[in-house]
Design a protein around this motif. Structure first.
Motif, PDB file in Angstrom:
ATOM      1  N   ARG A 286      11.015  95.060 -26.845  1.00 45.86           N
ATOM      2  CA  ARG A 286      11.384  95.892 -25.614  1.00 45.86           C
ATOM      3  C   ARG A 286      10.982  95.279 -24.293  1.00 45.86           C
ATOM      4  NH1 ARG A 286       9.069  99.942 -29.592  1.00 45.86           N
ATOM      5  NH2 ARG A 286      10.652 101.323 -30.051  1.00 45.86           N
ATOM      6  N   HIS A 287       9.713  94.541 -24.375  1.00 49.45           N
ATOM      7  CA  HIS A 287       9.538  93.858 -23.236  1.00 49.45           C
ATOM      8  C   HIS A 287      10.663  92.834 -22.735  1.00 49.45           C
ATOM      9  CE1 HIS A 287       4.982  94.353 -24.221  1.00 49.45           C
ATOM     10  NE2 HIS A 287       5.692  95.411 -23.264  1.00 49.45           N
ATOM     11  N   LEU A 290      13.713  94.465 -21.396  1.00 55.33           N
ATOM     12  CA  LEU A 290      13.837  95.380 -20.240  1.00 55.33           C
ATOM     13  C   LEU A 290      13.036  94.252 -18.867  1.00 55.33           C
ATOM     14  CD1 LEU A 290      12.237  98.661 -21.381  1.00 55.33           C
ATOM     15  CD2 LEU A 290      14.653  98.237 -20.891  1.00 55.33           C
ATOM     16  N   GLY A 291      12.895  93.065 -19.211  1.00 52.52           N
ATOM     17  CA  GLY A 291      12.321  92.275 -18.220  1.00 52.52           C
ATOM     18  C   GLY A 291      10.805  92.259 -17.849  1.00 52.52           C
ATOM     19  N   ILE A 292      10.121  93.104 -18.909  1.00 50.30           N
ATOM     20  CA  ILE A 292       8.659  93.226 -18.216  1.00 50.30           C
ATOM     21  C   ILE A 292       7.848  92.032 -18.947  1.00 50.30           C
ATOM     22  CG2 ILE A 292       6.698  94.593 -19.211  1.00 50.30           C
ATOM     23  CD1 ILE A 292       8.794  96.978 -19.675  1.00 50.30           C
ATOM     24  N   ASN A 293       7.010  91.593 -17.994  1.00 47.84           N
ATOM     25  CA  ASN A 293       5.991  90.499 -18.056  1.00 47.84           C
ATOM     26  C   ASN A 293       4.931  91.140 -18.572  1.00 47.84           C
ATOM     27  OD1 ASN A 293       4.359  88.343 -17.951  1.00 47.84           O
ATOM     28  ND2 ASN A 293       4.991  87.797 -15.730  1.00 47.84           N
ATOM     29  N   PRO A 294       4.708  90.627 -20.028  1.00 45.38           N
ATOM     30  CA  PRO A 294       3.190  91.191 -20.455  1.00 45.38           C
ATOM     31  C   PRO A 294       2.022  90.673 -20.400  1.00 45.38           C
ATOM     32  CG  PRO A 294       4.605  89.965 -22.141  1.00 45.38           C
ATOM     33  CD  PRO A 294       5.438  90.027 -21.007  1.00 45.38           C
ATOM     34  N   LYS A 295       2.108  89.681 -19.353  1.00 46.62           N
ATOM     35  CA  LYS A 295       0.914  88.756 -19.055  1.00 46.62           C
ATOM     36  C   LYS A 295      -0.560  89.574 -19.368  1.00 46.62           C
ATOM     37  CE  LYS A 295      -0.894  85.223 -16.340  1.00 46.62           C
ATOM     38  NZ  LYS A 295      -2.468  85.507 -16.603  1.00 46.62           N
ATOM     39  N   GLN A 296      -0.646  90.527 -18.705  1.00 48.60           N
ATOM     40  CA  GLN A 296      -2.020  91.232 -18.625  1.00 48.60           C
ATOM     41  C   GLN A 296      -2.314  91.690 -19.829  1.00 48.60           C
ATOM     42  OE1 GLN A 296      -3.640  93.843 -15.386  1.00 48.60           O
ATOM     43  NE2 GLN A 296      -1.572  93.539 -14.446  1.00 48.60           N
ATOM     44  N   LEU A 297      -1.111  92.375 -20.786  1.00 49.02           N
ATOM     45  CA  LEU A 297      -1.323  92.791 -22.025  1.00 49.02           C
ATOM     46  C   LEU A 297      -1.693  91.603 -23.129  1.00 49.02           C
ATOM     47  CD1 LEU A 297      -1.056  95.417 -23.698  1.00 49.02           C
ATOM     48  CD2 LEU A 297       1.243  94.870 -24.252  1.00 49.02           C
ATOM     49  N   ARG A 298      -1.296  90.404 -22.691  1.00 49.10           N
ATOM     50  CA  ARG A 298      -1.472  89.426 -23.604  1.00 49.10           C
ATOM     51  C   ARG A 298      -2.779  88.815 -23.330  1.00 49.10           C
ATOM     52  NH1 ARG A 298       1.733  86.061 -21.198  1.00 49.10           N
ATOM     53  NH2 ARG A 298       3.648  86.751 -22.582  1.00 49.10           N
ATOM     54  N   ASP A 299      -3.244  88.933 -22.110  1.00 46.88           N
ATOM     55  CA  ASP A 299      -4.668  88.397 -21.919  1.00 46.88           C
ATOM     56  C   ASP A 299      -5.825  89.447 -21.836  1.00 46.88           C
ATOM     57  OD1 ASP A 299      -3.325  86.168 -21.168  1.00 46.88           O
ATOM     58  OD2 ASP A 299      -3.682  86.430 -18.978  1.00 46.88           O
TER      59      ASP A 299
END
Length: 406
Positions: A286-287, A290-299
């Motif tokens: 989904r990310h 939809l062009g969602i940057n999951p950086k915060q979720l990753r970190d």
């Protein structure tokens, strides 16, 4: 903690409860309501899959039992797909939801959108127009390029990839932002179904036979399902009502994000179960679309399996640091909750036993041990056994009520 341990029968098995009777009763009732209505989601709850979401019946009972009257304020610092926000909207509460994943906030906003007959009819017209354009693309074999990296494209059969890409292009061409965002969430709801990913929570692949045009047909069905769910929600919302608010934030830094005098009467949330899920991986399809940057979720994802669960060779070395990390994450969450609660406020957390570096960590005991560090005290607990997804001994799921100790 005062109170005799009791076991009560429910559809899902016995519920053990202990602590202050005034809080023990609603916790047990909420657990029992979850079991008695396991498949009866209603409203907009069932529109979009979301791993480990709180059952609506739990939220409904807790909100009914702990309401201080019209306009009481509830906070969900792990709002996910918006279960608490939907129930708060129907129950007359003011609500604020936060999450570290932008996808969660987009979905929660769509699920709590109050749509009257005209707005629903307009949405269905646009749904039909997008679907007709997508069907035309498939029939005429219009060339389209999915804006995905090669690794992400490999999750799809070529004809499915093209149909999804064309469908998303038609959605993005919708000018009305409200409808466009809703259509994107309809698209999000079907993406994993038509990928090679076996399920919402499994990264394994499986063979799926998907004929041309089926993606678009399911898109229409899911969009119509959303419109019907909006109708049910609209009929259930009182007048006047309080529209939910949502903010993007790590739960541990939420007081800083809100940067004001915000206080709530109730915190109602289901924090991640340690070492059980990886939302970064579960929503990766989904990310990407939809062009969602999951950086915060990753970190900063709390309780992520990739951080807390280790293979057999690494467990001996990783166990102390992983357990310390899990304690540190939960301590910071409790400190944040304590800062945001009004003096007489209550926090109710739905938590599951963790699996940290191969070691089972009882979630209720962990909260009792860490709560004093945040100037909180556990006042009641209701617990029920849940099957272990690995086929091992059952884990327990707990509803835990806490209050400020000062």
């Amino acid at each position: 903690m005062a109170g005799k341990r009791q076991a009560l029968s429910s559809v899902g098995g016995p519920v053990e409860a202990r602590g202050d009777r005034a809080f023990r009763f609603p916790l047990v009732e909420a657990m029992r309501a979850q079991d008695e209505s396991r498949d009866a989601l209603g409203l907009t709850h069932g529109f979009h899959a979301y791993p480990a979401r709180m059952h609506p019946a739990i939220a409904r009972v807790i909100l009914e039992e702990l309401s201080l009257g019209p306009g009481s304020e509830v906070l969900d610092p792990f709002c996910g797909s918006g279960t608490v926000a939907v129930e708060a909207l129907v129950g007359g509460w003011r609500s604020l939801g936060s999450d570290i994943d932008p996808l969660a906030l987009r979905l929660a906003r769509v699920k709590t959108d109050r749509r009257g007959p005209k707005a629903r009819a307009r949405f269905l017209d646009r749904l039909g127009a997008v679907a007709a354009a997508s069907t035309r693309r498939v029939r005429e074999r219009v060339d389209v390029r999915a804006r995905l990296q090669a690794k992400e494209r490999s999750w799809y059969e070529v004809h499915v990839l093209k149909e999804l890409a064309g469908l998303l292009e038609e959605i993005r061409a919708v000018r009305d932002e409200r409808d466009r965002l809703a259509l994107e969430m309809v698209f999000s709801a079907i993406v994993i179904k038509f990928s090679r990913q076996r399920s919402e929570t499994s990264a394994r692949t499986s063979v799926k036979r998907v004929r041309k045009g089926l993606v678009t047909e399911f898109f229409v069905r899911k969009g119509e399902e959303l419109a019907n769910a909006w109708a049910e929600l609209s009929a259930a919302i009182p007048s006047p009502h309080h529209a939910p608010r949502f903010v993007l934030s790590d739960a541990r830094t939420l007081p800083h994000t809100l940067a004001g005098e915000y206080r709530c009467d109730l915190v109602l949330s289901s924090p991640p179960y340690g070492g059980t899920y990886d939302y970064l991986h579960h929503h990766a399809r989904r990310h990407a679309w939809l062009g969602i940057n999951p950086k915060q979720l990753r970190d900063k994802e709390i309780g992520a399996r990739r951080h807390l669960s280790q293979g057999p060779r690494a467990r001996a070395k990783a166990e102390p640091s992983s357990l310390a990390r899990w304690d540190s994450q939960n301590r910071a969450v409790l400190e944040s909750i304590a800062e945001l609660l009004r003096p007489e406020g209550v926090a109710v957390l739905l938590v599951g036993d963790a699996e940290v570096a191969g070691q089972r960590v009882a979630a209720d005991a962990q909260l009792e041990r860490l709560a004093p560090d945040a100037e909180l005290v556990v006042v009641a607990v209701a617990s029920q056994a849940r099957p272990d997804w690995r086929g091992g001994r059952p884990r327990s799921e707990h509803l835990v009520a806490l209050r400020r100790s000062g």
